[in-house]
Design an enzyme around this catalytic site. Structure first.
Site, short mmCIF file in Angstrom:
data_model
loop_
_atom_site.label_atom_id
_atom_site.label_comp_id
_atom_site.label_asym_id
_atom_site.label_seq_id
_atom_site.Cartn_x
_atom_site.Cartn_y
_atom_site.Cartn_z
N HIS A 280 0.88 -1.18 0.00
CA HIS A 280 0.00 0.00 0.00
C HIS A 280 0.91 1.23 0.00
CE1 HIS A 280 -2.78 2.97 1.77
NE2 HIS A 280 -3.78 2.15 1.50
N CYS B 165 -4.66 2.35 -3.75
CA CYS B 165 -3.40 2.84 -3.17
C CYS B 165 -2.25 1.88 -3.44
CB CYS B 165 -3.52 3.10 -1.67
SG CYS B 165 -4.50 4.53 -1.29
N LYS C 187 -10.66 -0.48 10.52
CA LYS C 187 -10.85 -1.64 9.65
C LYS C 187 -11.29 -2.87 10.46
CE LYS C 187 -7.33 -0.13 6.34
NZ LYS C 187 -8.10 0.34 5.20
N ASP D 242 3.09 -4.55 8.14
CA ASP D 242 1.87 -3.76 7.97
C ASP D 242 0.71 -4.75 8.09
OD1 ASP D 242 -0.38 -2.53 7.01
OD2 ASP D 242 0.54 -1.71 5.20
N GLN E 114 -4.50 -5.17 7.12
CA GLN E 114 -5.52 -6.07 6.54
C GLN E 114 -5.51 -7.45 7.17
OE1 GLN E 114 -7.84 -5.07 4.57
NE2 GLN E 114 -7.05 -3.14 3.80
#
Ligand code: PLP
Length: 431
Positions: free
Chosen positions: A122, A365, A225, A199, A202
């Protein structure tokens, strides 16, 4: 297994209509919906507890401080962080990454050092490292992405060297859904003494995440999220790593003592939490974690894996539809990115919206990733605990309608064999 029918009632927004149709919310990778427990926790804070934290000696301030610090413990437990004190609250994943690029990066990266990233990051896990590398004269290296939408691990070994100081990788791709082998990255980082940043924007919302198992040094994710409010992010790292890092933002709360010409820093994590945080947001984030804990992350994963397997099977039946990313549901999260013939994702998203279906369309993104596939973007359906197979059926039906519509406008242009939307202008689409 999850009782989807029952838990849908916890999400007030799911009973609304869009363009006269029941809302089908398939844009969860951008942000999730919020259960009433989270909304209530937020309003309860403002109705009954509102006060600034850490500095007050009055009852309200003490109550707010305790509620806020309880969430730090919940977050630590949720992902098996080294300790509650290793959890820093930021505004979002983006800020967590920038914090490390600024505070850790500017101290530890020198000219000629290498930072290893991947081709599926991203922009939030790319641009901060680009800025750092440009400033320091460091070199960015990349693990490439295969046609199948997985990481080419040969590149990991090939690009690894004593010069590698940091590896930063997404746990789950927001654009493809691919679940990456983080332990493999942790071994690689350890073998050359590099630091590993994961990261997890997600992954933490959708699969059980255990920091001890991942073996990473830094982990970042966003509340919004994972059923929580916007404006709250998390950064986790071992306290000894955080202790050695200079501050990121400066001001109130992050100091121990201040003189006119100089100051000393507070302990971790407060050293990295300058100014008044989003107190109500953090407290409501705690309610989101409670909600997910009660469901059980194994059950969340099982539900979304079943849904994505069903979606992959049903979408594959649509002639001319190309799916990006691994076709095995075990290798991906509840994200399906696709193109239908040469229909532009924005046009497809507009037709789906007419049927009350919310999806994301564009580059997500991930412009370099899209460029790698030679496309301008995709349409992305992303699932959460409250989505159902009936909603997947509605998506499929709406896509068939879109196909008929576009075929009627320009016969032959969108049917099987026609190419995917080519990279032209990169229209904006965030997240
Ligand atoms: N990383 C990944 C993989 C994401 O999917 C996102 C958001 O979509 C981000 C980082 C940035 O998250 P935020 O916008 O909450 O900072």
């Amino acid at each position: 297994m999850l009782d989807t029918e029952k838990l849908r009632k916890d999400f007030p927004i799911l009973s609304r209509t869009v363009r006269g149709k029941p809302l089908v919310y398939l844009d969860n990778a951008a942000t999730s919906q919020k259960p009433k427990a989270v909304i209530d926790a937020l309003s309860n804070y403002y109705l009954n507890q509102n006060a600034n934290i850490h500095r007050g000696i009055h009852t309200l301030s003490e109550e707010a401080t305790q509620a806020f610090e309880e969430v730090r413990k919940k977050v630590a437990k949720f992902v098996h962080a080294p300790s509650a004190q290793s959890v820093i609250f930021t505004r979002n994943t983006t800020e967590s990454i920038n914090l490390v690029a600024y505070a850790w990066g500017r101290k530890n990266i020198q000219a000629g050092d290498e930072i290893l990233l991947t081709g599926m990051e991203h922009h939030a896990n790319l641009v901060p490292w680009q800025i750092l590398a440009q400033e320091k004269g460091a070199v960015l290296k990349f693990v490439s992405v295969t046609e199948a939408g997985t990481l080419n691990l040969e590149d990991l070994d090939k690009n690894l060297s004593k010069k590698t100081k940091l590896i930063s990788v997404t746990h789950v791709s927001n654009a493809l859904g691919t679940i990456n082998p983080i332990r493999r990255f942790a071994q690689a980082a350890r073998s050359v003494g590099a630091v590993l940043f994961v990261d997890a924007a997600q992954s933490v919302p959708h699969i059980p995440v255990d920091m001890r198992v991942l073996g990473c040094d830094f982990l970042a994710f966003s509340s919004h999220k994972m059923l929580g409010p916007t404006g709250i992010g998390v950064l986790i790292a071992h306290e000894d790593l955080l202790d050695k890092m200079p501050p990121f933002l400066a001001g109130g709360d992050m100091i121990r003592e201040v003189w006119l010409e100089k100051a000393t820093w507070n302990d971790v994590p407060y050293k990295f939490e300058a100014g008044t945080p989003d107190i109500g947001g953090v407290i409501a984030f705690g309610a989101a974690i409670d909600y997910l804990q009660n469901l059980g992350m194994d059950n969340v994963r099982a539900h979304e894996q079943e849904l994505v397997a069903y979606a992959l099977a049903e979408l594959s039946k649509i002639q001319g539809l190309k799916i990006y990313g691994p076709l095995d549901a075990a290798q991906r999260s509840g994200v399906v990115s696709f193109n239908l013939g040469a229909i532009h994702p924005h046009d497809l998203g507009t037709v789906l919206d007419e049927d009350g279906i919310a999806v994301r369309a564009g580059h997500h993104c991930c412009q370099p990733l899209m460029r790698g596939f030679g496309i301008s973007g995709t349409t992305r359906a992303s699932f959460n605990i409250y989505n159902t197979k009936e909603e997947v059926d509605k998506l499929v039906k709406s896509l068939e309608r879109a196909k008929m519509l576009f075929d009627a406008c320009a016969p032959g242009a969108f049917s099987t064999g026609s190419s995917s939307p080519k990279e032209t202008s990169q229209k904006s689409s965030r997240k």
